[in-house]
Scaffold this active site. Structure first.
Site, PDB file in Angstrom:
ATOM      1  CB  VAL A  69      -5.116  12.646  -9.270  1.00 29.55           C
ATOM      2  CG1 VAL A  69      -5.616  11.721 -10.368  1.00 29.55           C
ATOM      3  CG2 VAL A  69      -4.806  14.019  -9.830  1.00 29.55           C
ATOM      4  CB  SER A  70      -3.810  12.207  -3.945  1.00 27.05           C
ATOM      5  OG  SER A  70      -4.947  11.438  -3.665  1.00 27.05           O
ATOM      6  CB  THR A  71       0.326  13.930  -5.880  1.00 29.08           C
ATOM      7  OG1 THR A  71       0.426  12.868  -6.835  1.00 29.08           O
ATOM      8  CG2 THR A  71       0.251  13.353  -4.486  1.00 29.08           C
ATOM      9  CD  GLN A 118      -1.815  10.366  -7.774  1.00 26.90           C
ATOM     10  OE1 GLN A 118      -2.586  11.170  -7.269  1.00 26.90           O
ATOM     11  NE2 GLN A 118      -1.670   9.130  -7.328  1.00 26.90           N
TER      12      GLN A 118
END
Length: 180
Positions: free
Chosen positions: A9-11, A14
């Site tokens: 996931v990017s952040t 998340q």
């Protein structure tokens, strides 16, 4: 021969739980997960770990292609590395595998589509920012550097490097203020 899952996931806000569940359901013996941007491979230590221990006959499994990377070039480079090691890539959604020649063709096309979609997202974002600026809602990043102090120090004959050190910023930031 192992199936190695990779969830990303990017952040930090998340969660990889749904990806991990799907990867385990798909038969992955090992699942590595991380929270990092897919913009480049920098800082993606779990992916690097997988690439360091993947062996001939192993398969790297991801839920979606965009979990590997945002650019066609990055994804294709990764597929090439796996291929060089005798391993394959399997994407669950849509179901494709690089184990055969048709899978590699499909992966190339899907990578190009993913990159094109990223371009569309950036265009929409830019249009939204321009609209917000026109409406006076978006003002850009707040100014954190005291421009008048930078100009005053420069007027006293202090160089950009010394100003940057004193102000706790980069020389580029100092030059940007002085060139305005």
């Amino acid at each position: 021969m192992s199936s190695i899952g990779y969830a990303r996931v990017s952040t930090a806000g998340q969660d990889t739980a749904s990806q991990v569940a799907r990867l385990k359901a798909a038969g992955c013996d090992i699942v590595r997960e991380e929270k990092a941007s897919g913009k480049s491979r920098d800082g993606r230590s779990e992916l690097e770990t997988i690439l360091s221990f993947v062996r001939p006959g192993d398969t790297l499994v991801v839920v979606k292609l965009d979990r590997l990377g945002r650019s066609t070039r990055d994804v294709l480079n990764l597929v090439h590395e796996l291929d060089q090691k005798g391993a394959a890539l399997r994407v669950l959604e849509p179901e494709i595998s690089t184990a055969g020649p048709m899978g590699k063709v499909m992966l190339t096309v899907l990578g190009m589509v993913a990159e094109m979609e990223l371009g569309f997202i950036k265009e929409r974002q830019k249009a939204g920012i321009e609209k917000a600026k026109a409406e006076g809602v978006y003002k850009g990043r707040p100014i954190t550097l005291d421009h008048s102090k930078v100009k005053a120090l420069h007027a006293e004959g202090i160089g950009a490097t010394a100003i940057a050190k004193q102000m706790g910023c980069s020389r580029g930031a100092v030059y940007k203020v002085l060139n305005q």
